[in-house]
Design an enzyme around this catalytic site. Sequence first.
Site, short mmCIF file in Angstrom:
data_model
loop_
_atom_site.label_atom_id
_atom_site.label_comp_id
_atom_site.label_asym_id
_atom_site.label_seq_id
_atom_site.Cartn_x
_atom_site.Cartn_y
_atom_site.Cartn_z
N HIS A 237 45.96 40.45 38.60
CA HIS A 237 45.17 40.48 39.83
C HIS A 237 45.15 41.92 40.32
CE1 HIS A 237 43.31 38.68 43.44
NE2 HIS A 237 43.85 39.74 44.04
N CYS A 238 43.95 42.49 40.40
CA CYS A 238 43.81 43.91 40.73
C CYS A 238 43.36 44.08 42.18
CB CYS A 238 42.81 44.58 39.79
SG CYS A 238 42.54 46.33 40.14
N PRO A 239 44.14 44.75 43.01
CA PRO A 239 43.72 44.95 44.40
C PRO A 239 42.50 45.86 44.53
CG PRO A 239 45.72 46.19 43.93
CD PRO A 239 45.48 45.32 42.74
N ASN B 206 39.95 43.51 44.28
CA ASN B 206 40.28 42.32 45.07
C ASN B 206 39.90 41.05 44.32
OD1 ASN B 206 41.38 41.06 47.31
ND2 ASN B 206 39.42 40.95 48.39
N ASN B 207 40.22 41.03 43.03
CA ASN B 207 39.87 39.91 42.18
C ASN B 207 40.78 39.93 40.96
OD1 ASN B 207 38.56 37.67 41.21
ND2 ASN B 207 36.63 38.70 40.76
#
Length: 297
Positions: A131-133, A136-137
Amino acid sequence: MAAFRCRRDPCGFICLILTYFSVFYADYVVIQYVLIPAYSESVWCTLHGSVFNIILLLLLACHSKAVFSDPGMVPLPETAIDFSDLRSQSSRLNDRGCEGWTVCSRCETYRPPRAHHCRVCQRCIRRMDHHCPWINNCVGELNQKYFIQFLFYTGMASLYSMALVVSAWVWRIRSERERDGDEEEEEAPSKHLIVAHYIILLVESILFGVFVLVIFYDQLVSIITDETPIEQMRNRLMKDKPNNTHPTHITHTRKPKIALLREVFGRGSIICWLFPLHSSPPSVGGISYSALPDYNV
């Protein structure tokens, strides 16, 4: 769904704002303080400005696709599933050719092989990477292509902006030597402002450039080894686990590297890999990813 993620992960929302602010700030400095002062009387001003803005447009397009695209969420069943007899159902799953399917206790549904649960999205994601900030997904089976393209164009924009800033800085040093002392004193405040913008943009470009280079390399290694970071960590833990006489090391059928890359970027021309174009989702062993495996519950 994007609004839900913003409420669930405020850090991701802040990273989104920071990403767009950094892109627009870089474009402002390059146009206003780099190209116009140094190349205003040359065709290079138009050329560099056009190329740099095309890179930024592709960067934003890929980023938007990575943010708003479905990463590969496993659909939830319309009706509740009876998990009272998991052992017998697991054997029937294997008999039906659905080996590797597991049950997610949080989603209360079946999930296909290599799917993992994301605590932020609160859903199971097919071939979940992480999950990559910054988007945001989740980075998963269906949007990994857009995420890698975003990294690629961010790296290109960082290198391009660094080269333009250095060349403009050299031009300013040479032009200042040709001026007399009075003109230099009059332009001192403007000079300090320009130098401050140069330094900020250089620091931003170096930080983002190094950061995306490391992640870009990690993503390519993950693709050509056909092993997500979650699977790498699990295999490492299983290998190092003491008294593990029957390690459950996750292995996959060996495929050519180009075939693995095409599963992510699409089966069209390699030139199309550079653009955020839609590609048909990959199929794994002919299994359709529905809410339920092909078997009567």
